[in-house]
Structures are given as C-alpha cells and as structure tokens.
Design a protein around this motif. Structure first.
Motif, short mmCIF file in Angstrom:
data_model
loop_
_atom_site.label_atom_id
_atom_site.label_comp_id
_atom_site.label_asym_id
_atom_site.label_seq_id
_atom_site.Cartn_x
_atom_site.Cartn_y
_atom_site.Cartn_z
N VAL A 95 -4.68 13.92 -1.07
CA VAL A 95 -4.16 12.72 -0.33
C VAL A 95 -5.10 11.61 -0.96
N SER A 96 -4.21 10.39 -1.35
CA SER A 96 -4.80 9.12 -1.53
C SER A 96 -4.21 7.96 -1.16
N VAL A 97 -4.70 6.93 -0.94
CA VAL A 97 -4.16 5.72 -0.46
C VAL A 97 -4.27 4.69 -1.52
N GLY A 98 -3.33 4.13 -2.16
CA GLY A 98 -3.32 2.82 -2.98
C GLY A 98 -3.37 1.50 -2.22
N TYR A 99 -3.67 0.39 -2.71
CA TYR A 99 -3.59 -1.07 -2.10
C TYR A 99 -3.80 -2.18 -3.11
N SER A 100 -2.77 -3.00 -2.93
CA SER A 100 -3.35 -4.35 -3.68
C SER A 100 -2.50 -5.34 -2.79
N GLN A 101 -3.28 -6.74 -2.95
CA GLN A 101 -2.74 -7.72 -2.25
C GLN A 101 -2.23 -8.63 -3.32
N VAL A 102 -2.21 -8.31 -4.56
CA VAL A 102 -1.71 -9.12 -5.62
C VAL A 102 -0.35 -8.65 -6.30
N TYR A 104 0.86 -1.24 0.02
CA TYR A 104 0.04 0.20 0.03
C TYR A 104 0.93 1.19 -0.06
N ALA A 105 0.28 2.25 -0.53
CA ALA A 105 1.22 3.49 -0.45
C ALA A 105 0.29 4.77 -0.24
N THR A 106 0.66 5.62 0.58
CA THR A 106 0.04 6.94 0.83
C THR A 106 0.84 8.02 -0.12
N VAL A 107 -0.07 8.73 -0.92
CA VAL A 107 0.49 9.47 -1.93
C VAL A 107 -0.30 10.65 -1.83
N TYR A 108 0.55 11.85 -1.65
CA TYR A 108 -0.25 13.46 -1.72
C TYR A 108 0.71 14.41 -2.50
#
Length: 704
Positions: free
Chosen positions: A205-212, A188-192
């Motif tokens: 601000v956004s937060v991206g996420y993946s389990q794959v 996951y990443a916090t991006v701003y």
C-alpha cells in the motif's frame, strides 16, 4: 486498563489481549508520514485505518480554517470473514516496529501483520493464513474528503461549505487505487496491490499526494506496480536498521513494569508519528478518527507533544517541528496586524501545517468580533521555547542564527503592546486571552507575563553568549527589570489582573511561571508557600481537569522534589485518562498528553533549571533501582546515571560541545574521574562544576 510491554531477549512487545472497536483499543504502526491502526470492525471483520500526516485541504485563507484547511482522513481497509470472530488480540513489537493481530475463528487462526516501512512510502499488510481454513475478502473503504469537524453537531459550521468532488476507484497495471481530487488543486490517492503467497498474502500500500498537480496518481501507481519482493526484503531490512539505531540513542530502566511499558510505548509513538524528514506532529499523528480537532493546536498541544524529545536525545524528532517553523515565517509575519508586520511574528490558537493563524491584538483597535483563539498573544513565543531547547541541547551555530531573529520578532509583538502603568511598571496594555479559562480575556494574564519574561531572559542570555549587543538589548533589559509582578491573591496566582481563579481550569496557563519556565521555583525558599498554595488551589477545583492537568501537576511536584506526589498524579492520569494502547482523547484523538507524561517521568530522573543539572531529583520512594543512559541536557551534555536500593551509585557526563555545567549529583561523598580534557570543582553546597572539552567524559561515584 493499560497493557504491559513484555521484555525478552532483543524484543519488547506491547500486548493487547482483547482488541476493541475503536482506535484506542487497536495496535498501530507509523513512519512519521504513513501509519496504520488495526482493530475490530464487526463480529466478522477487522479494520485497518491508514493515514498520511501531511494531507490537509488547502483552500484560500479564511476565518473558517478548521474547515478550509483541515486535516483529511483517508479511510480504511477491512478484512471480512465468512465466519464469526471468536476472539482477537494484538501485539506491537516495538523494536521491530510492526503490529500483529491474532484472529481466532471456528475456521482456525488468521494473523494480520502490518509494517509501515521506515525508508519507503509503503505499508505492508500481511494476511497470514497457514492456520486458517476459511475465506476472507480485502477491500478499501475510503473516507469523504471533508473537514472532520463537519461531523460534529456542536461545532459552528460554515453556511456555505463546498465539498470536494467525489473520489474515484480504478485499476491500472494490476494495481487498485482510489483517487481523490481537491477543489484547491492536486489531490491524493491510496494505491495497493496483492502479492499472493502460499502461506500468506501481502498487500503493498502507498499513498500519493500533491497540492499542485495530478501527477501523484500515476507516479504512485508506478511506484507500487514496480515494488517487488526484493524491494520488500530490502525495505524491511532498512526498516529494522532504522529502528535499532533509533532505540540506541537513549534508554531508561524503571522498576515499575507499568511505567516501563508506558514509557517505551511513547518512545515508539514519537518515531511513528514524526521524523526529521517528515511533517510535524499534529493532534492525531498518522492515526485518524472522527475529530473536531483536525489541525495543529498552538496554546499547549504542540509544545507538550514535543517536550520529551530533548531529554530522550532525539533532536532528530524535534527537527520536524523546527523545519515547519522555518518554512512558514512569512505566514507567521502575516499573522500579526499589518501595522506590526515589519518586525513582528505571532500565531493564533490553531492552524494547518502552513502555520497561518492570525492574532488580531492591536492598540486602539476594536476586536469585538474576534474569536478567543485570535486573542492569544503568547502562543508562538511559547512554541519557540521548543526551538530554544533545540538550540541549547545541540549548541549548533546554525540553529542559533535562525532562533535569535525569530525570538526577537516574537518578543517585538509584545513590545508593541506594552505601556507603563501609574506605578511606572510595564504591562500589556490590551486585553489578551488566557487559554482555556472562561473569563480569561483580561489585562495582564499570567500566561502572557510568564511567557514574556522567559522570552526577554532568553534574548538577553543569547545576546550575551555571542556578545551581540543588539540594538534592542537595552529595551529588553529595561522591560524585564520593570515588568509588573505576576498577579496573585490569597489562594495563589490569579488568571490575570483582577481575574481570580474561580472555576475549574484544565490548562495550567496561569501557573507557567512555575512550570515549564521555572521563573518561580523551589530553590527560591521565599516562594515555596506561594507555589504550594497555587498548585493546591488549582487542583482543588477538579471538575474540568483533564489528562494534561495531571502531567503538569506531576512536573510541578517533580520540581519540588516530591516524587511520590508526582507519581500519584501520574497514577491518576494512567488510571482515568490514558486508553488501552496509550492513546488519549478529548472528543477526538489528541496526541500530546501521553507524551507530556513521558516528560514528567523523565523529570523524576533528570532536571535542568536555574542553571543546575539535578540527578534523580524526585524519584518515588517505591522506585529503589533505576537507571538511564545517554539522556541529553542543556549545553549538549549526555548524562547517564544509576541508582540502586535508593542510593545513587554513578553519574557519567559526556560533553558533545565544550562548555560548563553545574551538577547536583546526589552522591554524598563524590569521587570524580575525568577522561579527556576538563576540570571540576566542588562548591560549599556540594555542587560539582564541570568544564569539559568536546568529547571529554566525567565519572562521579561514591567514595568508599
């Protein structure tokens, strides 16, 4: 001390005059996925926590799931000043769904506005500086990607816990980010980014996420990079429209400002914590803090958290729970011992959002090394009570079709474990655990018997509804007719067979036949003494009672028609347990108790049990003027009612699905008008029985 919501034209504001140094004294926002919490970090800085509700570690299944599959905390932004903060207060604008923090310093006043956009994966942090002459800095402080449970000394930790790799900060395309990869894959990443203005700076601000895979990082960077001022304006407009539509679903008007404030905040909190297309609520919602509970809890918490959504006419909120159950049926099946997986499902005490949490109960098999949570038999069946309510309050055919097999398989696990005793009565032939009680591992717990009775009754009812005549129908009827009675003693209901209630017990697991299932209820005059004795004795041992003990007692008093006693119980809750911003904690944030109190308030105004709808069944004496609009009830009926000077004036019922409902209106000489196709009759007890076609409305008022 709780703060009040100030009501004005087209706005309601929850005001905290003095922000504290923790999440329980801050102002918050959320969109069901992302969220913010703003409070003080130090004498010269403000902290803005951020959270994303679906970010869980996802390592292989093990008996250390609270470490290997834990909810992970993202961290926080902090705003530092070059002068001391003289004072700081905050407001939550409920209907517009943003928070505003006012920071007073010797260099002037700086405001921090946070908005978590409803339709976008975006948080807006606005630093409003037109009245501020000093400097400030804005920085991200990420949290380590470890189970929060590792930070608590009293938790039993894994001998070998491999930490996730350290995260990395960076910049790309004019955007700052912090990227955290996970050992199990993805991350996951916090991006701003900062948008500079004359009177204010806006941080997107956004937060991206993946389990794959790791594509989330570049995708989130691109998303934030291209999110411009027009997108912000469009996002805010959609955000405002979403919340306006949300609040139009139902309303409750109370004469007590404290309880009006509290109720309004819970309605706001629900839609901040989850949505129809967002993850289900765990114990924290989007507002993270050090906690030993980084998961979903299934033996009370999840059930209570979702309890107010049905009456408040927010099945959209409930659907996040329903979807989580539907997505994870394979794990629910894997949770039972292999011998029963062909037709049974269950869940243990706690899990990640994949609902994997084994129950190890099996006839003839030793489970000496199992945890108490692995011995809790009734959790899933109780959770399906929410699924059942979702069906009964919507009357949707597709929900029925999914509910029936789930309910059937949850009951099947019980059926595998039943035997007849020497009196020819069915009982649970293995020891199970009654939640939260020290000596609760026993035969025939009232927790399991109450849940099983409800499950059997519901299956029989649902079978009748569609004339299914399921192959197991006769078995359900036989077990229900011949199930042992609830164990009881001189002081009321026991914990289990041969296990008295001798020590203080915060959970009302031994009283669930009274509430929430109403199997033993106040209409049964022969049981009233037993009900009173059981509740009184439970409450008499108050050493370990907690917040939800008081919501449970309030709901039981409401069932008895004792509004003043219910209000006293809620007064104790709000005075001693609920935090300044209406959050709640037991060693860490737990979301369910304030929401359960919202349910108790609803039950003062409207109840449905024993086949009958009750209007204003337990209004406290002091609440003379009270009304509600578009509350939802069993059978998909919308109900509105008004009470003035302690007397019910009007009741209106709108049918969203053709059906029949019995109504105890509280109006002594009722006049009835039906608009649309429908009919009614009034029985000898004054109960009005309505049969209404879809779209019909019935108005009941006092004959003059």
């Amino acid at each position: 001390m709780l703060c009040f919501v100030c009501h004005g034209q087209d706005k309601a504001i929850f005001h905290i005059p003095k922000l504290g140094n923790n999440i329980y004294e801050g102002v918050f926002t959320g969109n069901g996925l992302l969220g913010t919490m703003t409070y003080l970090k130090s004498s010269q800085s403000v902290r803005i926590d951020i959270g994303r509700t679906d970010i869980y570690d996802h390592r292989e299944k093990s008996n250390k799931k609270l470490f290997d599959k834990a909810r992970l905390s993202l961290g926080h932004f902090f705003i530092n000043f070059d002068v001391n903060i003289d004072s700081a207060g905050g407001d939550i604008f409920l209907q517009q769904a943003f928070s505003l923090t006012n920071i007073k310093t010797s260099a002037g006043i700086l405001q921090i506005k946070t908005t978590t956009l409803s339709e976008d994966n975006i948080i807006l942090i606005e630093v409003i500086k037109n009245a501020y002459n000093g400097n400030y800095s804005f920085d991200l402080c990420p949290d380590c990607a470890i189970s929060p449970r590792m930070k608590f000394d009293y938790t039993q930790k894994p001998v070998h816990y491999i930490r996730n790799p350290l995260g990395k900060s960076g910049n790309s395309k004019g955007v700052s980010f912090y990227n955290q990869e996970l050992l199990a894959g993805g991350g996951y990443a916090t991006v701003y980014k900062k948008v500079i203005g004359m009177d204010k700076d806006v941080y997107v601000v956004s937060v991206g996420y993946s389990q794959v895979n790791n594509s989330y990082l570049e995708e989130t960077i691109d998303f934030v990079h291209h999110f411009d001022s027009q997108d912000i304006n469009r996002g805010v407009k959609k955000h405002q429209d979403w919340w306006q539509n949300y609040y139009s679903a139902s309303s409750l008007f109370l004469p007590d400002k404290l309880y009006q404030s509290f109720y309004d905040m819970q309605l706001y909190k629900l839609a901040s914590a989850t949505r129809a297309d967002k993850p289900a609520m765990d114990l924290q919602g989007p507002w993270t803090s050090p906690t030993p509970w980084p998961a979903y809890w299934m033996n009370l918490n999840l059930q209570l958290a979702y309890s107010p959504v049905f009456t408040s006419n927010h099945l959209d909120i409930a659907s996040s729970l329903i979807q989580m159950i539907d997505r994870n049926i394979s794990n629910l099946r894997e949770n039972v011992p292999a011998a029963y997986r062909y037709n049974s499902i269950a869940i243990g005490r706690s899990s990640a959002n994949d609902l994997w949490s084994p129950v190890v109960l099996e006839k003839g098999v030793s489970i000496a090394d199992a945890s108490d949570g692995e011995k809790e038999l009734g959790n899933l069946l109780w959770l399906l009570h929410s699924y059942y309510s979702y069906y009964r309050f919507s009357m949707r055919e597709d929900v029925y079709d999914r509910l029936f097999p789930l309910l059937k398989e949850a009951v099947n696990y019980y059926l595998h474990l039943l035997e007849k005793n020497e009196s020819g009565k069915y009982h649970v032939a293995v020891k199970t655990y009654s939640p939260e009680y020290k000596y609760g591992y026993a035969y025939d717990t009232n927790y399991d018997l109450a849940i099983l009775r409800w499950g059997l009754k519901s299956l029989i009812e649902l079978d009748h509804e569609k004339n299914k005549k399921d192959p197991l129908y006769d078995r359900w009827v036989d077990v229900l007719d011949n199930l042992i009675d609830f164990p009881q003693g001189v002081n009321g209901y026991l914990i289990a067979k041969d296990v008295p209630y001798d020590e203080s017990h915060r959970h009302y697991s031994h009283l669930m036949m009274i509430y929430p299932f109403y199997e033993i209820n106040w209409d049964q005059k022969e049981n009233r003494v037993l009900i009173e004795r059981s509740i009184k004795y439970w409450k008499s041992k108050n050493q370990y009672l907690q917040g939800y003990s008081f919501t449970g007692a309030a709901s039981m008093y409401a069932m008895m028609g004792r509004g003043d006693a219910a209000l006293t119980s809620l007064d104790n809750l709000l005075k001693s347990y609920i935090k300044k911003n209406t959050l709640y904690a037991e060693s860490g944030p737990v979301i369910e108790t304030p929401l359960a109190a919202m349910t108790s308030i609803q039950e003062l105004c409207l109840q449905y049990w024993n086949g009958k709808l009750r209007i204003f069944p337990a209004v406290p004496t002091a609440w003379k003027d009270i009304s509600f609009k578009k509350f939802l009830t069993d059978g998909a009926f919308l109900v509105s009612a008004k009470r003035e000077n302690g007397i019910t004036q009007t009741v209106e019922i709108e049918s969203q699905h053709t059906g029949t409902i019995k109504v105890e209106s509280g109006i002594s000489t009722p006049m009835v008008v039906i608009k649309g196709r429908g009919k009614y009759e009034i029985d000898l007890d004054g109960i009005i029985v309505f049969t209404l076609n879809k779209g019909a409305r019935a108005l009941v008022y006092e004959k003059k």
